[in-house]
Design an enzyme around this catalytic site. Structure first.
Site, PDB file in Angstrom:
ATOM      1  N   SER A  47       0.906  -1.163   0.014  1.00 28.60           N
ATOM      2  CA  SER A  47       0.021   0.103  -0.118  1.00 28.60           C
ATOM      3  C   SER A  47       0.722   1.160  -0.019  1.00 28.60           C
ATOM      4  O   SER A  47       0.290   2.430  -0.066  1.00 28.60           O
ATOM      5  CB  SER A  47      -0.992   0.000   0.959  1.00 28.60           C
ATOM      6  OG  SER A  47      -1.920  -1.063   1.193  1.00 28.60           O
ATOM      7  N   GLY A 228      -4.555  -2.013  -0.727  1.00 23.55           N
ATOM      8  CA  GLY A 228      -3.559  -1.760  -1.837  1.00 23.55           C
ATOM      9  C   GLY A 228      -3.258  -0.421  -1.938  1.00 23.55           C
ATOM     10  O   GLY A 228      -4.056   0.515  -1.251  1.00 23.55           O
ATOM     11  N   GLY A 230      -3.065   3.397  -4.135  1.00 19.32           N
ATOM     12  CA  GLY A 230      -3.440   4.321  -5.447  1.00 19.32           C
ATOM     13  C   GLY A 230      -4.999   4.568  -4.926  1.00 19.32           C
ATOM     14  O   GLY A 230      -5.539   4.446  -3.967  1.00 19.32           O
ATOM     15  N   CYS A 256      -9.746  -1.836   3.813  1.00 16.75           N
ATOM     16  CA  CYS A 256      -8.749  -0.875   3.181  1.00 16.75           C
ATOM     17  C   CYS A 256      -9.325  -0.292   1.526  1.00 16.75           C
ATOM     18  O   CYS A 256     -10.426  -0.216   1.458  1.00 16.75           O
ATOM     19  CB  CYS A 256      -7.410  -1.106   3.005  1.00 16.75           C
ATOM     20  SG  CYS A 256      -6.510   0.327   3.303  1.00 16.75           S
ATOM     21  N   GLN A 260     -12.994   0.540  -0.206  1.00 20.39           N
ATOM     22  CA  GLN A 260     -13.443   1.614  -0.823  1.00 20.39           C
ATOM     23  C   GLN A 260     -13.944   1.318  -2.412  1.00 20.39           C
ATOM     24  O   GLN A 260     -14.717   1.805  -2.881  1.00 20.39           O
ATOM     25  CB  GLN A 260     -11.957   2.430  -1.272  1.00 20.39           C
ATOM     26  CG  GLN A 260     -11.748   3.121  -0.117  1.00 20.39           C
ATOM     27  CD  GLN A 260     -10.001   3.438  -0.048  1.00 20.39           C
ATOM     28  OE1 GLN A 260      -9.305   3.710  -1.110  1.00 20.39           O
ATOM     29  NE2 GLN A 260      -9.454   3.512   1.129  1.00 20.39           N
ATOM     30  N   ASN A 298      -3.784   2.162   6.908  1.00 21.14           N
ATOM     31  CA  ASN A 298      -2.799   2.726   6.000  1.00 21.14           C
ATOM     32  C   ASN A 298      -3.537   3.193   4.675  1.00 21.14           C
ATOM     33  O   ASN A 298      -3.661   2.188   3.941  1.00 21.14           O
ATOM     34  CB  ASN A 298      -1.673   1.589   5.265  1.00 21.14           C
ATOM     35  CG  ASN A 298      -0.638   2.238   4.357  1.00 21.14           C
ATOM     36  OD1 ASN A 298      -0.759   3.519   4.000  1.00 21.14           O
ATOM     37  ND2 ASN A 298      -0.008   1.267   4.001  1.00 21.14           N
ATOM     38  N   GLY A 300      -5.009   6.722   2.174  1.00 20.89           N
ATOM     39  CA  GLY A 300      -4.798   8.258   1.860  1.00 20.89           C
ATOM     40  C   GLY A 300      -6.477   8.486   0.845  1.00 20.89           C
ATOM     41  O   GLY A 300      -6.382   9.790   0.873  1.00 20.89           O
ATOM     42  N   PHE A 301      -7.249   7.450   0.878  1.00 21.30           N
ATOM     43  CA  PHE A 301      -8.442   7.801   0.483  1.00 21.30           C
ATOM     44  C   PHE A 301      -9.360   7.181   1.209  1.00 21.30           C
ATOM     45  O   PHE A 301      -9.243   6.422   2.017  1.00 21.30           O
ATOM     46  CB  PHE A 301      -8.777   7.187  -0.999  1.00 21.30           C
ATOM     47  CG  PHE A 301      -7.704   7.653  -2.071  1.00 21.30           C
ATOM     48  CD1 PHE A 301      -8.311   8.745  -3.005  1.00 21.30           C
ATOM     49  CD2 PHE A 301      -6.294   7.435  -2.354  1.00 21.30           C
ATOM     50  CE1 PHE A 301      -7.564   9.341  -4.078  1.00 21.30           C
ATOM     51  CE2 PHE A 301      -5.586   8.094  -3.119  1.00 21.30           C
ATOM     52  CZ  PHE A 301      -5.986   9.202  -3.872  1.00 21.30           C
ATOM     53  N   HIS A 377      -6.934  -2.648   9.450  1.00 19.98           N
ATOM     54  CA  HIS A 377      -6.505  -3.920   9.012  1.00 19.98           C
ATOM     55  C   HIS A 377      -6.574  -4.873   9.956  1.00 19.98           C
ATOM     56  O   HIS A 377      -5.776  -4.576  11.216  1.00 19.98           O
ATOM     57  CB  HIS A 377      -4.806  -3.669   8.965  1.00 19.98           C
ATOM     58  CG  HIS A 377      -4.548  -2.924   7.481  1.00 19.98           C
ATOM     59  ND1 HIS A 377      -4.243  -3.648   6.345  1.00 19.98           N
ATOM     60  CD2 HIS A 377      -4.771  -1.498   7.120  1.00 19.98           C
ATOM     61  CE1 HIS A 377      -4.239  -2.714   5.438  1.00 19.98           C
ATOM     62  NE2 HIS A 377      -4.407  -1.526   5.657  1.00 19.98           N
ATOM     63  N   GLU A 379      -5.546  -7.751  10.180  1.00 19.64           N
ATOM     64  CA  GLU A 379      -4.661  -8.909  10.155  1.00 19.64           C
ATOM     65  C   GLU A 379      -3.458  -8.305  11.259  1.00 19.64           C
ATOM     66  O   GLU A 379      -2.687  -8.959  11.927  1.00 19.64           O
ATOM     67  CB  GLU A 379      -3.845  -9.267   8.759  1.00 19.64           C
ATOM     68  CG  GLU A 379      -3.150  -7.992   8.302  1.00 19.64           C
ATOM     69  CD  GLU A 379      -3.661  -6.716   7.914  1.00 19.64           C
ATOM     70  OE1 GLU A 379      -2.999  -5.703   7.485  1.00 19.64           O
ATOM     71  OE2 GLU A 379      -4.863  -6.830   7.749  1.00 19.64           O
TER      72      GLU A 379
END
Length: 402
Positions: A47, A228, A230, A256, A260, A298, A300-301, A377, A379
Site C-alpha cells: 500500500s 492496496g 492508489g 482498506c 473503498q 494505511n 490516503g483515500f 487492517h 490482520e
C-alpha cells in the site's frame, strides 16, 4: 561520514540531512506513519507503493531486518525518512541492518532532525509530492522534477503491486479445510491470507485484473478484496468485478482499498484525505455495538460520508486540527446518516464504523446480502489485535451462505 542529502516538497519546503540507505534520487507522495514499531512491515506493505514515508518514532532500525516479518516480496516505499537511524541492530532475530537492506533493494532514504516539523507541515498542508536526493543539487531544478512527477490522484497501482499469477495459501498441517476463499490481490499483505488459512480457509490469491469469471471458477465460498495503493476511482475494472460477484450472492469481505471499491460498487463516492491515516493507533467505533477498536491503518483515500451525520465527531477532528476529510461540497451520496440504512442496487446497506478522530467512514455492510468491509487492517501485523475477529465474522458469513 554519511553524505549530505535533501528532502524537497512540492511546495518548495526543504529539509536537509544525511543520506541513509541507497544513494540516488527518488520521487513519491510524502506521507507520515505514526507507528512506534513495525518498520519492516511498513516498508514491505504494498500500500506504500510510490510513497516516501516519514516515521514519527525517533529511533528506527533498532531491531534490524529479518526474513520472517516482510509483508510482501520486496520493499515498496519509494523513499524513507527517519530522525535517527539505529547504529546497531540488537534483536536476536536480526539478520542484517536496516541500512544494509535499503541499500540492497535500492531504496533511497534520508535522516533529518526535523521529522516532527515535517509531520506538522504535512498535517497542515496535506500529503504532497516530494523527492529525496543525496548529494548537492539545484533545488529549483529539483522542484521542477517534483512538479513533473505523477500525482496519487488517478493512479492505478493495484496492477503494479499485485501477483502475476494465482497461488494458494493453505491451512496449517492438521487444520481441516472448512472454506474456499478467492482473495483478489490489490496489494495484499502476507499476514492476511495466512490469518484466514489459520481459520481453516483454503485461500487462492488472484491477480488484481482477474475477472468475475476467473474468481468464480475457483468455486469460492467467499471472495476477499485486499488492501492496496492508489486511487480507488481509477479501479473501475475492480468495482465492476465486485458488482458481478455481489450479483451472484457470494459472500464478500473487503479491507482498506477493498472497502473503498465496495463503497463505489454500492454507488458511493471516494475522495482523497488531506493527510490520511497511517499508523497503529486509530480509534474506530462500531456503530452497531458502540465498541471502540484501536486499529492499524494505511490509507490516503476514503468513502464519502453520507449527509445528515449529526451526533458524530466533528469532521475536522480535534480542536485546532486541520480539516482531514476535505469533503466540503461533496454531493449527498445517500441522504442517510451513518448506521441508518440507505438503498443500493443490492438492497439496503449502512455505514457500520466511523473513525473517532475525524469521522471518516471505516466500514460498510449490506443488510440483505452477505457483504461487509472495513477500512482498517484486522490482520494487524504490526499493530493491535482488537479487530482480528473480523476474519471469524467472514467465516460465519460463509457458513451462513452454505
Amino acid at each position: 561520514m554519511p553524505a549530505p542529502a535533501v528532502l524537497l516538497l512540492e511546495d518548495g519546503t526543504a529539509f536537509h540531512g544525511t543520506s541513509f540507505g541507497a544513494d540516488g534520487e527518488t520521487f513519491g507522495e510524502m506521507v507520515f506513519n505514526t507507528g512506534m514499531t513495525g518498520y519492516q512491515e511498513t516498508l514491505t506493505d504494498p500500500s506504500y507503493c510510490r510513497q516516501i514515508v516519514a516515521m514519527t518514532a525517533p529511533h528506527i532500525g533498532n531491531t534490524g531486518i529479518n526474513d520472517e516479518d516482510p509483508e510482501s516480496r520486496r520493499i515498496w516505499v519509494s523513499g524513507y525518512v527517519v530522525r535517527e537511524p539505529a547504529r546497531i541492530a540488537s534483536s536476536w532475530r536480526s539478520q542484517r541492518t536496516l541500512d544494509t537492506e535499503l541499500r540492497a533493494q535500492g531504496v533511497t532514504g534520508i535522516a533529518i532532525t526535523g521529522t516532527r516539523a515535517l509531520t506538522r507541515h504535512l498535517r497542515d498542508r496535506g500529503a504532497m509530492r516530494a523527492v529525496i536526493s543525496s548529494g548537492p543539487g539545484d533545488l529549483a531544478a529539483l522542484r521542477d522534477r517534483v512538479l513533473a512527477s505523477p500525482p496519487m490522484v488517478g493512479a492505478d497501482l493495484a496492477r503494479e503491486v499485485s501477483t502475476d499469477a494465482p497461488y494458494p495459501v493453505r491451512p496449517p498441517d492438521g487444520t481441516p479445510v472448512r472454506y474456499r476463499v478467492a482473495a483478489v490481490d490489490l496489494g495484499i499483505k502476507t499476514m492476511t491470507p495466512l490469518s484466514m488459512a489459520r481459520r481453516g480457509c483454503e485461500v487462492t490469491v488472484l491477480p488484481a485484473a482477474s475477472t468475475a469469471a476467473d474468481i468464480l471458477a475457483t468455486s469460492p465460498d467467499g471472495v476477499f478484496f485486499s488492501n492496496g495503493p492508489g486511487d480507488p476511482a481509477a479501479l473501475g475494472y475492480v468495482v465492476q468485478v465486485v458488482r458481478d460477484v455481489l450479483g451472484r450472492g457470494v459472500p464478500v469481505f473487503g479491507i482498506c482499498l477493498g472497502s473503498q471499491v465496495l463503497g463505489r460498487a454500492l454507488g458511493l463516492g471516494t475522495y482523497k484525505l488531506r493527510f490520511g491515516h497511517r499508523g497503529v493507533n486509530q480509534p474506530v467505533k462500531d456503530l452497531a455495538t458502540g465498541r471502540v477498536h484501536i486499529t492499524s491503518h494505511n490509507h490516503g483515500f476514503a468513502v464519502a460520508m453520507p449527509a445528515g451525520a449529526e451526533g458524530l465527531p466533528n469532521q475536522t477532528g480535534a480542536e485546532g486540527l486541520p480539516n482531514q476529510t476535505g469533503a466540503e461540497g461533496l454531493p449527498n451520496q445517500t441522504g442517510a446518516a451513518p448506521g441508518e440504512p440507505f438503498e443500493t442496487d443490492f438492497g439496503p446497506a449502512r455505514i457500520s464504523h466511523v473513525n473517532l478522530n475525524d469521522g471518516v467512514v471505516e466500514g460498510l455492510r449490506l443488510l440483505d446480502a452477505p457483504a461487509f468491509s472495513v477500512q482498517y487492517h484486522p490482520e494487524a501485523a504490526p499493530g493491535p489485535h482488537d479487530a482480528a475477529g473480523l476474519f471469524d465474522e467472514f467465516c460465519a458469513l460463509m457458513e451462513g451462505a452454505k
